[in-house]
Scaffold this motif. Structure first.
Motif, PDB file in Angstrom:
ATOM      1  N   LYS B  31      38.488 137.744  73.254  1.00  0.00           N
ATOM      2  CA  LYS B  31      38.465 138.280  71.906  1.00  0.00           C
ATOM      3  C   LYS B  31      39.845 138.758  71.501  1.00  0.00           C
ATOM      4  O   LYS B  31      40.303 138.545  70.379  1.00  0.00           O
ATOM      5  CB  LYS B  31      37.468 139.440  71.823  1.00  0.00           C
ATOM      6  CG  LYS B  31      36.024 138.994  71.848  1.00  0.00           C
ATOM      7  CD  LYS B  31      35.133 140.213  71.731  1.00  0.00           C
ATOM      8  CE  LYS B  31      33.671 139.792  71.746  1.00  0.00           C
ATOM      9  NZ  LYS B  31      32.801 140.978  71.719  1.00  0.00           N
ATOM     10  N   TRP B  33      42.614 137.692  72.646  1.00  0.00           N
ATOM     11  CA  TRP B  33      43.465 136.516  72.432  1.00  0.00           C
ATOM     12  C   TRP B  33      43.195 135.928  71.043  1.00  0.00           C
ATOM     13  O   TRP B  33      44.126 135.603  70.306  1.00  0.00           O
ATOM     14  CB  TRP B  33      43.167 135.481  73.519  1.00  0.00           C
ATOM     15  CG  TRP B  33      43.895 134.195  73.321  1.00  0.00           C
ATOM     16  CD1 TRP B  33      45.204 133.960  73.590  1.00  0.00           C
ATOM     17  CD2 TRP B  33      43.346 132.986  72.799  1.00  0.00           C
ATOM     18  NE1 TRP B  33      45.521 132.683  73.271  1.00  0.00           N
ATOM     19  CE2 TRP B  33      44.414 132.043  72.783  1.00  0.00           C
ATOM     20  CE3 TRP B  33      42.097 132.586  72.356  1.00  0.00           C
ATOM     21  CZ2 TRP B  33      44.237 130.738  72.322  1.00  0.00           C
ATOM     22  CZ3 TRP B  33      41.915 131.298  71.902  1.00  0.00           C
ATOM     23  CH2 TRP B  33      42.977 130.392  71.894  1.00  0.00           C
ATOM     24  N   ALA B  34      41.905 135.829  70.694  1.00  0.00           N
ATOM     25  CA  ALA B  34      41.577 135.287  69.374  1.00  0.00           C
ATOM     26  C   ALA B  34      42.151 136.175  68.280  1.00  0.00           C
ATOM     27  O   ALA B  34      42.697 135.696  67.283  1.00  0.00           O
ATOM     28  CB  ALA B  34      40.067 135.170  69.216  1.00  0.00           C
ATOM     29  N   THR B  35      42.046 137.470  68.488  1.00  0.00           N
ATOM     30  CA  THR B  35      42.564 138.388  67.472  1.00  0.00           C
ATOM     31  C   THR B  35      44.061 138.225  67.294  1.00  0.00           C
ATOM     32  O   THR B  35      44.567 138.184  66.181  1.00  0.00           O
ATOM     33  CB  THR B  35      42.243 139.832  67.873  1.00  0.00           C
ATOM     34  OG1 THR B  35      40.868 139.917  68.177  1.00  0.00           O
ATOM     35  CG2 THR B  35      42.577 140.778  66.758  1.00  0.00           C
ATOM     36  N   ARG B  37      45.908 135.668  67.975  1.00  0.00           N
ATOM     37  CA  ARG B  37      46.339 134.363  67.484  1.00  0.00           C
ATOM     38  C   ARG B  37      45.872 134.092  66.062  1.00  0.00           C
ATOM     39  O   ARG B  37      46.095 133.021  65.527  1.00  0.00           O
ATOM     40  CB  ARG B  37      45.806 133.259  68.407  1.00  0.00           C
ATOM     41  CG  ARG B  37      46.481 133.191  69.743  1.00  0.00           C
ATOM     42  CD  ARG B  37      47.975 133.112  69.637  1.00  0.00           C
ATOM     43  NE  ARG B  37      48.418 131.992  68.808  1.00  0.00           N
ATOM     44  CZ  ARG B  37      48.598 130.757  69.281  1.00  0.00           C
ATOM     45  NH1 ARG B  37      48.436 130.507  70.539  1.00  0.00           N
ATOM     46  NH2 ARG B  37      49.003 129.806  68.463  1.00  0.00           N
ATOM     47  N   SER B  38      45.192 135.028  65.469  1.00  0.00           N
ATOM     48  CA  SER B  38      44.703 134.798  64.124  1.00  0.00           C
ATOM     49  C   SER B  38      44.852 136.074  63.309  1.00  0.00           C
ATOM     50  O   SER B  38      43.881 136.675  62.893  1.00  0.00           O
ATOM     51  CB  SER B  38      43.242 134.348  64.188  1.00  0.00           C
ATOM     52  OG  SER B  38      42.652 134.475  62.946  1.00  0.00           O
ATOM     53  N   ASP B  78      43.631 141.716  58.981  1.00  0.00           N
ATOM     54  CA  ASP B  78      43.765 142.436  60.235  1.00  0.00           C
ATOM     55  C   ASP B  78      45.027 143.292  60.238  1.00  0.00           C
ATOM     56  O   ASP B  78      45.097 144.284  60.938  1.00  0.00           O
ATOM     57  CB  ASP B  78      43.845 141.451  61.399  1.00  0.00           C
ATOM     58  CG  ASP B  78      42.736 140.444  61.354  1.00  0.00           C
ATOM     59  OD1 ASP B  78      41.582 140.865  61.411  1.00  0.00           O
ATOM     60  OD2 ASP B  78      43.024 139.241  61.228  1.00  0.00           O
TER      61      ASP B  78
END
Lengths: 632, 191, 309
Positions: B31, B33-35, B37-38, B78
């Motif tokens: 999660k 990592w996803a956060t 990278r986005s 974010d």
């Protein structure tokens, strides 16, 4: 179990019960208002139940007045066609009376309101049950009068609309009368059953003229272009608890008249003699074309309305255009689509007008821009109106889709490239104006003064829930109404539609619509979506003003108008405004003032001077004598 | 004017020990990592810094390489990027925007103005230390910082997200009362 | 029977996966057109993963929640009624008109949720969306009608079957051209992205949707891309059927070719999107009701003439 009611399942019973009920209700109101309302509900619901029970059994009643000089006899009959319409009418009328009982006070004169409602219901049932032209016309006129009086009950502001309605209706009634007289002088009988056997043999020109004369009268009730001008003011100004009947039930008698005379009496083969266009009669094609044009024009007007009742009134006109389109096309699919749409329209438009009545009652305004955010405050009203709007827009979860689908299929089947796109565009427009109701009334910001809004009493919500339930039921099982319609079609001599309970198949290489599959897939997809929704973290609910407005905090600007509903479709209106400036109304106004001018001129002849009158008489005599010499 | 004596300590983030932070650990590696990278950002272009973002977004520096995207509403964002001096009026909007962003959310203060007031340090209308009012995860020093340094800052932010040190939003929750007190002190009347 | 059910279960998963992949690739393509490097091709998956893993989701009320749910429901349902490369799925139980109305569920549900947020931007966005729908439906309906009139059927499976000799694109080029113009607005790409114009109405209907809501909307959008493109392919490009022999190998090839066609259509829309500014909503409306409609009417007249005489 209900066998004891069997002797009462006769048209004369139902109609006279309602007429007696009307009187009783009116006088009971002098005693107590609760008694009056109870009477009205009992009589209307009981008769609606009787109509429901009577089924499509063939019942014929003859009544010959003893002093009838010309050998008329009044015929009342229940057959497949009249039962279908009677069911629709009685359901809408009875439940609307229940609904209006939920409000404390509907008009200034509630005794007359309930009495006239019952009278109107009786007259409408009379129109559909009548088996001869004379009783048809008498009931037709009682109906027009009763509805006119009901409209005027709304008070001063309704006068103009009611008068418009009365004038145009009277013109239409004269037209019907002329048509009927022509038929009677030609064939010497008034009974539909007798006419059905002889009218088919009449020459096409005669048929065209009589059908056109009758058609004008029916088109007035069906609010077909160019006769729809009375409808928006009359529908919107009528008492809020009467409009559901006005639009839901009464307007259906126009399509009923067309169906009865075009297919019940004249019949398809005779219609075809008038000339055909790709297999359907020219007369029917013109009706269908007028219907689709009406649908588009009324839709464009509806998009621009801010008054909820006016919006729904234009929407009624538009939907009735669809009905006329289907009936005009006259194929098996077309008539089925038209009749089914008439039923659907009766249901969803009644629900919508009922909901509009609740909204007006709650907010005290008819302007959509004065409402807002009521969806969470009035969930039952919201849900019922949502279902009705889904049906209006033709979303395939409700009954409304089935009928629209049939209508498109009918138009495409015959390759009517003028009618089909018009119908499609009117339908897309229906999304626009129906969403305007949702957005303005139920979504968006809740104004401070509506914080206390809540759902109305069960008397009001139960009829709405009943209709919404019917729409959902038809959405799953279109075979239920379409089965009845198929029997109507076979009664009319049109090839019956091939339906099973859940699906409609129109032929080997043509479309199919399996409502059950659609609903199953939607339910499964809903489960998937809900699973996706609930697996993710639960959401935190925030207040209605906690929205992104470029960092602004609306609570601190109480005067800020935050709900986007004023002039909702402004860009679209700006495009259409030059084309929609009430041209038809102006034409009628010009006609009216021209008529006044001519009458004024004629009036000048009557000078009041006796000598002038003597001159007139002498001139007239001289002319007569000269003419007599000349020709004799 | 701001009372400088009773402000919340600037280094209060130290008080939140990384290992004690159960919430952060449950926030799995994937999660995080996803956060990182986005990162979608809403940029609050108050001062002159907004002009530096144009080359950042377009073909010269192309921040979409890192999966970053400008967003217009705080609900979808974010990262809150504050590019320039903050005066009292805009601070209200910044706080509102910040509070509307869903967790996890990160704030990057851009240029010297949000750090210490910059050239406007003695103005009656600007504030000098933005981190008194909302938690800042990362500063980019300079007047103006070049796009390269912004890219560098975002890389740092990504690293911080990965190892869990970008916890400004939790600080804001933990010390909500002092932050609110500071905000109310400067606004006196709220809005 | 079991194979069919497996296909029905497999398709939504496959389509949402491929949709996200395609959208990622298109972001790369757009970036290359604009002389950028662009995100990795799997960026869209990261985005969705991030959105679903947000620690906080912000909603307004239960009507607001309907929006994304209905968006997915509508798109999933519609998808199953469209023939996809050799797979007919449920297209025997609903024809083209059913599909065109099912397609509306998604947008209407979305509009419902957006309106419930109470954000004026959302209201304006929905208004623009509906106006745009009315705009592009006019030419689209007429051009689709041309196909229905030409083949004299409304069944999608039949239309696909009848194009086994020659694509409708070749027989009715004008209608196909117009339908592709309408496709640009259906995809919501520039110059017809007024409903979600970020700089004007702050992404319009989705202004209040973040976190899992936005994630669901992205999934719905990726399915929607396949639905809209697939509808065009089935109507005008022969359903993507390259081989007409029976056999599982050919069927797989057909399906892959269909997917390729979806990609090609979407790429076309994206390439236009990459270099276009945005119309005002009334300009878009007038545009669609003027030239595409006129071309569509000519196409319809041609189809009618050929089929009747």
């Amino acid at each position: 179990m209900l066998e004891f009611l069997n002797p009462m399942l006769r048209p004369e019973w139902m109609i006279s019960l309602l007429f007696i009920g009307a009187l009783l209700t009116y006088f009971a109101g002098k005693v107590s208002s609760a008694l009056r309302t109870t009477f009205a509900i009992i009589f209307s619901v009981f008769v609606a139940f009787l109509v429901f029970l009577s089924g499509s059994r063939d019942v014929l009643t003859y009544w010959r007045p003893s002093a009838s000089p010309m050998g008329f006899r009044f015929v009342l009959s229940i057959n497949a066609l009249s039962w279908f319409f009677a069911l629709m009418i009685s359901m809408v009328s009875a439940l609307t009376i229940v609904y209006s009982a939920g409000f404390g006070k509907n008009t200034e004169k509630d005794n007359a309101f309930y009495g006239l409602n019952l009278l109107l219901m009786g007259a409408m049932l009379g129109v559909v049950f009548s088996g001869d032209m004379l009783s048809f016309f008498i009931f037709w006129e009682i109906m027009t009068l009763a509805s006119y009086l009901l409209t005027t009950l709304a008070g001063k502001r309704a006068e103009k609309g009611a008068l418009n309605y009365m004038i145009i209706s009277t013109a239409g009634a004269y037209s019907i009368l002329i048509g009927m007289t022509m038929i009677y002088t030609r064939f010497g009988t008034l009974e539909f059953s007798g006419l059905a056997s002889v009218m088919g043999g009449a020459d096409p020109m005669f048929l065209l003229i009589t059908l056109s004369m009758l058609g004008i009268g029916f088109a007035v009730k069906a609010a077909l272009a160019p006769f729809y001008v009375w409808a928006p003011p009359a529908y919107s100004e009528a008492p809020d608890s009467f409009t559901p009947v006005f639009s839901g039930a009464l307007s259906k008698l126009g399509p009923y008249g067309f169906t009865l005379f075009m297919y019940g009496i004249v019949g398809l083969p005779a219609l075809a003699k008038m000339g055909t266009f790709r297999g359907i009669s020219d007369f029917g094609y013109i009706i269908a074309l007028l219907g689709s044009i009406t649908a588009v024009i009324a839709t464009l007007y509806a998009i621009a309305q801010d008054d909820i009742k006016k919006l729904l009134a234009y929407s009624s006109i538009s939907q009735l255009g669809y009905v006329m389109m289907g009936i005009g096309i006259g194929t098996s699919i077309g008539v089925a689509g038209g009749l089914y749409h008439a039923l659907n329209h009766a249901i969803f438009k009644t629900t919508l007008f009922m909901g509009a009545g609740v909204l007006i009652y709650t907010t005290g305004s008819r302007k959509l821009s004065d409402m807002g955010g009521l969806g969470t405050k009035m969930p039952i009203t919201f849900l019922t109106m949502l279902i009705a709007i889904f049906a209006l827009a033709g979303i395939p979860m409700t009954g409304g889709f089935g009928s629209k689908w049939l209508l498109y299929e009918a138009a495409i089947d015959k390759k009517f490239v003028l009618i089909a796109p018009l119908a499609f565009i009117a339908s897309v427009g229906a999304f626009l104006y129906s969403f305007r109701i949702l957005q303005s009334a139920f979504l968006g910001q809740l104004p401070e003064r509506l914080k206390g809004a809540k759902d109305p009493s069960p008397l009001i919500t139960i009829p709405m829930l009943f209709f919404a339930g019917l729409l959902v039921l038809f959405g799953i099982a279109p075979g239920i109404p379409l089965g009845i319609i198929a029997s109507v079609e076979s009664y009319l001599g049109i090839p019956a539609l091939n339906v099973s309970t859940y699906s409609v198949y129109l032929g080997a290489n043509f479309g199919a619509y399996n409502a059950f599959t659609v609903m199953t897939v939607i339910t499964l997809a809903l489960l998937v979506a809900l699973a996706l929704f609930f697996i993710a973290k639960k959401s935190r609910k925030v207040g209605q003003t906690d929205t992104y407005m470029a960092g602004e905090v609306p609570e601190h600007h109480v005067d800020l108008y935050l709900h986007y509903s004023m002039n909702f479709y402004r860009p679209l209106e700006r495009i259409f405004a030059p084309y929609l400036r009430n041209r038809l109304e102006r034409l009628y106004d010009a006609f009216g003032s021209g008529y006044e001018l001519i009458s004024e001129g004629i009036r000048r002849i009557y000078t009041g001077d006796v000598q002038h009158y003597v001159y007139y008489v002498m001139v007239f005599l001289a002319v007569m004598i000269l003419a007599g010499w000349w020709w004799l | 004017m701001v009372d400088d004596e009773k402000i919340v300590s600037e280094d209060m983030g130290v008080q939140v020990e990384k290992n004690e932070n159960m919430e952060m650990r449950s926030f799995g590696t994937v999660k995080r990592w996803a956060t990182k990278r986005s990162l979608w950002m809403v940029h609050y272009c108050t001062g002159c810094g907004g002009i530096e973002l144009a080359p950042l977004m377009t073909s010269r520096y192309d921040m979409e390489r890192f999966g970053m995207h400008p967003m217009v509403t705080p609900r979808q964002s974010d990262v809150l990027l504050i590019t320039g001096y903050v005066n009292i009026k805009t601070l209200k909007r910044i706080i509102r925007t910040y509070e509307q962003m869903p967790d996890p959310k990160y704030v990057i203060a851009f240029g010297s103005c949000p750090i210490n007031g910059g050239p406007y340090w003695d103005s009656y209308a600007t504030i000098n230390h933005l981190d008194k009012y909302i938690p800042i995860d990362l500063y980019i020093a300079g007047c103006m910082p070049r796009p390269q340094s912004i890219v560098r800052a975002f890389e740092d932010l990504m690293d911080m997200i990965q190892d869990g040190t970008a916890d400004g939003y939790m600080r804001y929750k933990k010390y909500y009362e002092p932050y609110k007190a500071n905000q109310e002190k400067i606004f006196r009347k709220w809005w | 029977m079991i194979a069919e059910i497996l296909v029905l279960i497999f398709m939504p998963v496959f389509v949402s996966f491929m949709g996200l992949l395609f959208m990622g690739i298109q972001r790369k393509i757009t970036a290359r057109v604009q002389n950028r490097i662009g995100p990795p091709f799997y960026q869209q998956f990261i985005d969705v993963m991030k959105l679903f893993s947000k620690r906080e989701n912000i909603g307004h009320n239960w009507v607001f929640d309907i929006g994304p749910i209905f968006a997915i429901v509508g798109m999933l349902t519609t998808m199953l009624f469209i023939p996809m490369g050799g797979f007919r799925l449920l297209s025997m139980d609903g024809d083209l008109i059913v599909v065109m109305y099912l397609l509306v569920i998604s947008g209407l549900g979305m509009a419902l949720g957006a309106g419930a947020s109470g954000n004026p931007n959302a209201g304006i966005g929905v208004m623009r969306g509906l106006t745009l729908m009315m705009a592009y439906e006019m030419p689209f309906v007429i051009s689709v009608l041309a196909v229905m009139v030409y083949y004299h059927t409304t069944s999608l499976a039949e239309i696909v079957g009848m194009q086994s000799g020659m694509w409708a694109l070749i027989i009715l080029p004008l209608s196909a051209l117009v339908a592709d113009m309408a496709l640009q607005a259906q995809f919501g790409k520039k110059p017809f992205d007024q409903p979600i114009a970020p700089a004007e109405v702050a992404t319009g209907p989705i202004v209040e949707y973040g976190g899992k809501y936005l994630g669901m909307l992205m999934v719905a959008h990726s399915i929607g891309m396949f639905v809209e493109a697939g509808l065009f392919i089935d109507i005008f490009l022969g359903g993507g059927l390259l081989f007409h022999q029976p056999g599982i190998i050919w069927q797989v090839f057909n399906f892959l070719f269909w997917v390729l066609l979806v990609f090609a259509l979407y790429t076309l829309a994206v390439l236009v999107n990459a270099i276009m500014p945005r119309y005002r909503i009334d300009q878009a409306f007038v545009f669609y009701w003027k030239w595409p409609t006129i071309i569509a009417i000519i196409g319809l007249a041609y189809a009618l003439g050929v089929s009747v005489w």
